[in-house]
Enzyme design. Structure first.
Site, PDB file in Angstrom:
ATOM      1  N   ASP A 113     -16.828 -24.473 -39.071  1.00  0.00           N
ATOM      2  CA  ASP A 113     -16.787 -25.592 -40.024  1.00  0.00           C
ATOM      3  C   ASP A 113     -15.806 -25.123 -41.091  1.00  0.00           C
ATOM      4  O   ASP A 113     -16.177 -24.767 -42.193  1.00  0.00           O
ATOM      5  CB  ASP A 113     -18.180 -25.915 -40.593  1.00  0.00           C
ATOM      6  CG  ASP A 113     -18.891 -24.723 -41.212  1.00  0.00           C
ATOM      7  OD1 ASP A 113     -18.634 -23.572 -40.807  1.00  0.00           O
ATOM      8  OD2 ASP A 113     -19.721 -24.921 -42.122  1.00  0.00           O
ATOM      9  N   HIS A 138     -19.436 -13.877 -44.110  1.00  0.00           N
ATOM     10  CA  HIS A 138     -20.433 -14.121 -43.066  1.00  0.00           C
ATOM     11  C   HIS A 138     -19.787 -14.328 -41.693  1.00  0.00           C
ATOM     12  O   HIS A 138     -20.182 -13.723 -40.693  1.00  0.00           O
ATOM     13  CB  HIS A 138     -21.247 -15.375 -43.409  1.00  0.00           C
ATOM     14  CG  HIS A 138     -21.902 -15.340 -44.747  1.00  0.00           C
ATOM     15  ND1 HIS A 138     -23.006 -14.571 -45.007  1.00  0.00           N
ATOM     16  CD2 HIS A 138     -21.611 -15.987 -45.912  1.00  0.00           C
ATOM     17  CE1 HIS A 138     -23.388 -14.751 -46.264  1.00  0.00           C
ATOM     18  NE2 HIS A 138     -22.550 -15.603 -46.833  1.00  0.00           N
TER      19      HIS A 138
HETATM   20  O1  RIB Z   1     -24.718 -19.148 -44.356  1.00  0.00           O
HETATM   21  C1  RIB Z   1     -23.347 -18.855 -44.256  1.00  0.00           C
HETATM   22  C2  RIB Z   1     -22.654 -19.810 -43.324  1.00  0.00           C
HETATM   23  O2  RIB Z   1     -22.714 -21.137 -43.852  1.00  0.00           O
HETATM   24  C3  RIB Z   1     -21.200 -19.528 -43.112  1.00  0.00           C
HETATM   25  O3  RIB Z   1     -20.857 -19.850 -41.790  1.00  0.00           O
HETATM   26  C4  RIB Z   1     -20.517 -20.470 -44.083  1.00  0.00           C
HETATM   27  O4  RIB Z   1     -19.182 -20.755 -43.700  1.00  0.00           O
HETATM   28  C5  RIB Z   1     -21.397 -21.674 -43.997  1.00  0.00           C
HETATM   29  O5  RIB Z   1     -21.056 -22.439 -42.875  1.00  0.00           O
HETATM   30 CA    CA Z   2     -18.955 -21.271 -41.424  1.00  0.00          CA
END
Ligand code: RIB
Ligand code: CA
Length: 317
Positions: A9, A242
């Site tokens: 995303d 992340h």
């Molecule tokens: O919780 C972190 C995730 O949520 C990551 O993938 C960030 O890009 C959002 O999509």
């Molecule tokens: Ca993400």
């Protein structure tokens, strides 16, 4: 060489994962599926196109992913965290006509069929597009070699609610479906991605070595993310990457993670625990075996993480 399809995303940490994938000589990026999440699908699609254009890799297809969760509810977006367009301060100069050429799941299935048992899927956004792909064509998806998810929080608080991580919370029906049905699954949860931090000092060192349009966006978007994180978690040492942490799990980097194997469910009917990822870590619980068991990253070696990221993001590829 790992043949990777990235489901994203495409917001800030997704973009750093995509940049790393483009710069890592061990990764052959076959395609990007860009869906709703941090911002809406049109924006995440445009961001992916923009990054590929900066890298001179418009040969890599961007496939249009889902626009809303499987519940049918209106999605919630996060411009306060990822910027209005999803790339911090950047408004990608990609004309709208580019959307007309976007590809759909037939392209995704073609990529998998052309590379049987070689494709690694790394899903770093909501699980909606991935769940739909499995639902629509289980026989093609059987040919995927391995799947990695950034999502969930097991022995750690959530980041969306007290117990839920944002990717799983954003579509818990899809997350539960994927956790229960996808074989050869590895989950990289907040338990480790919260520690996958790049400090401003490391970002400045990377920026000093940047010499291409793609590398030059790293610092502005991460500076934006840093300011946001200082509000969210005052005093945090830097920005948690992340999605990059999840992608790195696909590379078998020696010593980076320790894993446990558990059956995983995601709460999608409840109220207080909506989006919570659940696995049995009670004392005395042991690794499970069988197709429904996911590998879960439980610890990360920070030194290995940061030196690998620095090497890849500063190479000349
Ligand atoms: O919780 C972190 C995730 O949520 C990551 O993938 C960030 O890009 C959002 O999509
Ligand atoms: Ca993400």
């Amino acid at each position: 060489m790992k043949k990777v399809i990235l489901f994203a995303d495409t917001g800030i940490d997704d973009s750093i994962a995509l940049t790393y994938a483009l710069k890592n000589p061990e990764i052959d990026l076959l395609g990007v599926v860009s869906g709703f999440g941090n911002v809406d699908r049109e924006k995440t699609f445009r961001n992916a196109e923009y990054l590929l254009e900066l890298a001179g890799r418009t040969d890599i297809p961007v496939i249009a992913g889902a626009t809303r969760p499987l519940s049918g509810a209106e999605p919630v977006f996060y411009p306060d965290i990822h910027g209005i367009e999803g790339l911090g301060p950047i408004d990608p100069p990609i004309p709208e006509e580019r959307y007309e050429n976007r590809t759909n799941f037939s392209k995704l299935f073609k990529l998998i069929k052309n590379n049987p048992n070689e494709v690694i899927i790394v899903n770093v956004g909501r699980c909606t597009s991935l769940a739909i792909a499995h639902y629509l064509s289980p026989e093609v998806m059987e040919d995927v070699k391995e799947t990695f998810l950034m999502g969930g929080a097991f022995l750690e608080p959530g980041n969306e609610t007290a117990v839920a991580e944002a990717n799983f919370y954003g579509d818990p029906i899809a997350a539960n479906y994927v956790c229960q049905n996808v074989v050869n699954l590895t989950i990289v949860p907040l338990d480790v991605t919260r520690e996958a931090i790049l400090t401003p000092e490391v970002i400045n060192l990377i920026d000093n070595r940047s010499d291409s349009p793609l590398e030059e966006i790293i610092k502005p978007i991460l500076d934006f993310y840093y300011e946001v994180y200082q509000q969210l978690e005052p005093g945090i040492a830097g920005t948690p990457l992340h999605d990059l942490a999840a992608l790195m799990a696909a590379l078998d980097i020696s010593g980076l993670y320790e894993y446990r194997k558990r059956e995983v469910r995601v709460e999608h009917r409840g109220d207080f625990a909506y989006g919570e990822s659940i696995a049995d870590f009670r004392p005395g619980s042991t690794d499970c075996y069988g197709p429904n068991c996911a590998r879960i990253a439980m610890t990360i070696n920070y030194d290995i993480f940061v030196s690998n990221v620095f090497d890849i993001l500063t190479n000349n590829r």
